[in-house]
Design a protein around this motif. Sequence first.
Motif, PDB file in Angstrom:
ATOM      1  N   ALA A  18       1.076  -1.502   0.085  1.00 32.65           N
ATOM      2  CA  ALA A  18       0.011   0.052  -0.172  1.00 32.65           C
ATOM      3  C   ALA A  18       0.764   1.227   0.177  1.00 32.65           C
ATOM      4  CB  ALA A  18      -0.630   0.485   0.935  1.00 32.65           C
ATOM      5  N   ILE A  19       1.888   1.267   0.526  1.00 32.16           N
ATOM      6  CA  ILE A  19       2.602   2.522   0.618  1.00 32.16           C
ATOM      7  C   ILE A  19       3.302   2.839  -0.843  1.00 32.16           C
ATOM      8  CG2 ILE A  19       4.951   3.115   1.441  1.00 32.16           C
ATOM      9  CD1 ILE A  19       4.243   1.686   4.497  1.00 32.16           C
ATOM     10  N   LEU A  20       3.783   1.355  -1.695  1.00 31.33           N
ATOM     11  CA  LEU A  20       4.559   1.566  -2.847  1.00 31.33           C
ATOM     12  C   LEU A  20       3.113   1.930  -3.821  1.00 31.33           C
ATOM     13  CD1 LEU A  20       7.258  -0.925  -3.355  1.00 31.33           C
ATOM     14  CD2 LEU A  20       7.435   0.659  -2.897  1.00 31.33           C
ATOM     15  N   ALA A  21       2.199   1.541  -3.265  1.00 30.57           N
ATOM     16  CA  ALA A  21       1.373   2.028  -4.574  1.00 30.57           C
ATOM     17  C   ALA A  21       0.525   3.141  -4.565  1.00 30.57           C
ATOM     18  CB  ALA A  21      -0.194   0.483  -4.702  1.00 30.57           C
ATOM     19  N   PHE A  22       0.139   4.127  -3.129  1.00 29.03           N
ATOM     20  CA  PHE A  22      -0.353   5.141  -2.984  1.00 29.03           C
ATOM     21  C   PHE A  22       0.341   6.704  -2.201  1.00 29.03           C
ATOM     22  CE2 PHE A  22      -3.707   1.288  -2.029  1.00 29.03           C
ATOM     23  CZ  PHE A  22      -4.563   1.618  -3.185  1.00 29.03           C
ATOM     24  N   ALA A  23       1.358   5.827  -1.751  1.00 22.44           N
ATOM     25  CA  ALA A  23       1.690   7.345  -0.909  1.00 22.44           C
ATOM     26  C   ALA A  23       2.870   7.351  -1.027  1.00 22.44           C
ATOM     27  CB  ALA A  23       2.288   6.140   0.919  1.00 22.44           C
ATOM     28  N   LEU A  24       3.972   7.382  -2.038  1.00 21.62           N
ATOM     29  CA  LEU A  24       5.253   7.589  -2.626  1.00 21.62           C
ATOM     30  C   LEU A  24       4.661   7.998  -4.093  1.00 21.62           C
ATOM     31  CD1 LEU A  24       7.720   4.772  -2.022  1.00 21.62           C
ATOM     32  CD2 LEU A  24       6.914   6.853  -0.544  1.00 21.62           C
ATOM     33  N   ALA A  25       5.181   9.350  -4.508  1.00 24.10           N
ATOM     34  CA  ALA A  25       5.122   9.966  -5.961  1.00 24.10           C
ATOM     35  C   ALA A  25       5.550   8.846  -6.958  1.00 24.10           C
ATOM     36  CB  ALA A  25       5.660  10.971  -5.677  1.00 24.10           C
ATOM     37  N   PRO A  26       4.985   8.990  -7.877  1.00 26.18           N
ATOM     38  CA  PRO A  26       4.488   7.861  -8.758  1.00 26.18           C
ATOM     39  C   PRO A  26       6.507   8.242  -9.398  1.00 26.18           C
ATOM     40  CG  PRO A  26       2.636   8.733  -9.135  1.00 26.18           C
ATOM     41  CD  PRO A  26       3.138   9.096  -8.119  1.00 26.18           C
ATOM     42  N   GLY A  27       7.036   7.826 -10.626  1.00 30.78           N
ATOM     43  CA  GLY A  27       8.168   7.427 -10.712  1.00 30.78           C
ATOM     44  C   GLY A  27       9.663   8.152 -10.134  1.00 30.78           C
ATOM     45  N   LEU A  28       9.271   7.996  -8.595  1.00 30.91           N
ATOM     46  CA  LEU A  28      10.451   7.939  -7.666  1.00 30.91           C
ATOM     47  C   LEU A  28      11.381   7.215  -8.119  1.00 30.91           C
ATOM     48  CD1 LEU A  28      10.805   9.381  -5.047  1.00 30.91           C
ATOM     49  CD2 LEU A  28      10.085   7.547  -3.394  1.00 30.91           C
ATOM     50  N   ILE A  29      11.038   5.652  -8.646  1.00 31.56           N
ATOM     51  CA  ILE A  29      12.324   4.883  -8.289  1.00 31.56           C
ATOM     52  C   ILE A  29      12.162   4.448 -10.307  1.00 31.56           C
ATOM     53  CG2 ILE A  29      12.601   2.416  -8.431  1.00 31.56           C
ATOM     54  CD1 ILE A  29      11.497   1.912  -5.526  1.00 31.56           C
ATOM     55  N   PRO A  30      13.316   4.888 -11.115  1.00 32.33           N
ATOM     56  CA  PRO A  30      13.517   5.425 -12.750  1.00 32.33           C
ATOM     57  C   PRO A  30      12.844   3.975 -13.363  1.00 32.33           C
ATOM     58  CG  PRO A  30      15.521   5.868 -11.428  1.00 32.33           C
ATOM     59  CD  PRO A  30      14.315   5.440 -10.164  1.00 32.33           C
ATOM     60  N   PHE A  31      13.482   2.911 -12.155  1.00 28.93           N
ATOM     61  CA  PHE A  31      13.748   1.669 -13.192  1.00 28.93           C
ATOM     62  C   PHE A  31      12.888   0.901 -12.930  1.00 28.93           C
ATOM     63  CE2 PHE A  31      16.035   1.373 -10.046  1.00 28.93           C
ATOM     64  CZ  PHE A  31      16.332   0.035  -9.468  1.00 28.93           C
ATOM     65  N   LEU A  32      11.784   0.755 -12.019  1.00 27.08           N
ATOM     66  CA  LEU A  32      10.212   0.681 -11.893  1.00 27.08           C
ATOM     67  C   LEU A  32       8.953   0.795 -10.982  1.00 27.08           C
ATOM     68  CD1 LEU A  32      10.379  -2.594  -9.638  1.00 27.08           C
ATOM     69  CD2 LEU A  32      10.759  -1.260  -8.244  1.00 27.08           C
ATOM     70  N   ASP A  33       7.941   0.408 -12.134  1.00 23.49           N
ATOM     71  CA  ASP A  33       6.701   0.730 -11.615  1.00 23.49           C
ATOM     72  C   ASP A  33       6.065   0.295 -10.339  1.00 23.49           C
ATOM     73  OD1 ASP A  33       4.251   1.569 -11.838  1.00 23.49           O
ATOM     74  OD2 ASP A  33       3.621  -0.131 -13.699  1.00 23.49           O
TER      75      ASP A  33
END
Length: 76
Positions: free
Chosen positions: A14-29
């Motif tokens: 849930a943290i990865l899907a909703f809390a972090l800004a998209p594109g924070l990790i460039p090589f990973l969706d």
Amino acid sequence: MRIGSSIALIAVGAILAFALAPGLIPFLDQVLVGYILMVVGVIGLIISIAMSNRTRRTVVERRTAPETVVERRPEV
């Protein structure tokens, strides 16, 4: 997988899907990875709850000492 680790997977997903800004990790969706972790966590939670609800059945068998049979014969 136990209940605690399943809840941890759901939380991390849930943290990865909703809390972090998209594109924070460039090589990973990270949104897709978050959804995958949440699904795996829910499946693990369901399995762990189902396994904990199973009762262990034990059969107790009591054995008594063998009865002593005394045979008396009339004296001849």
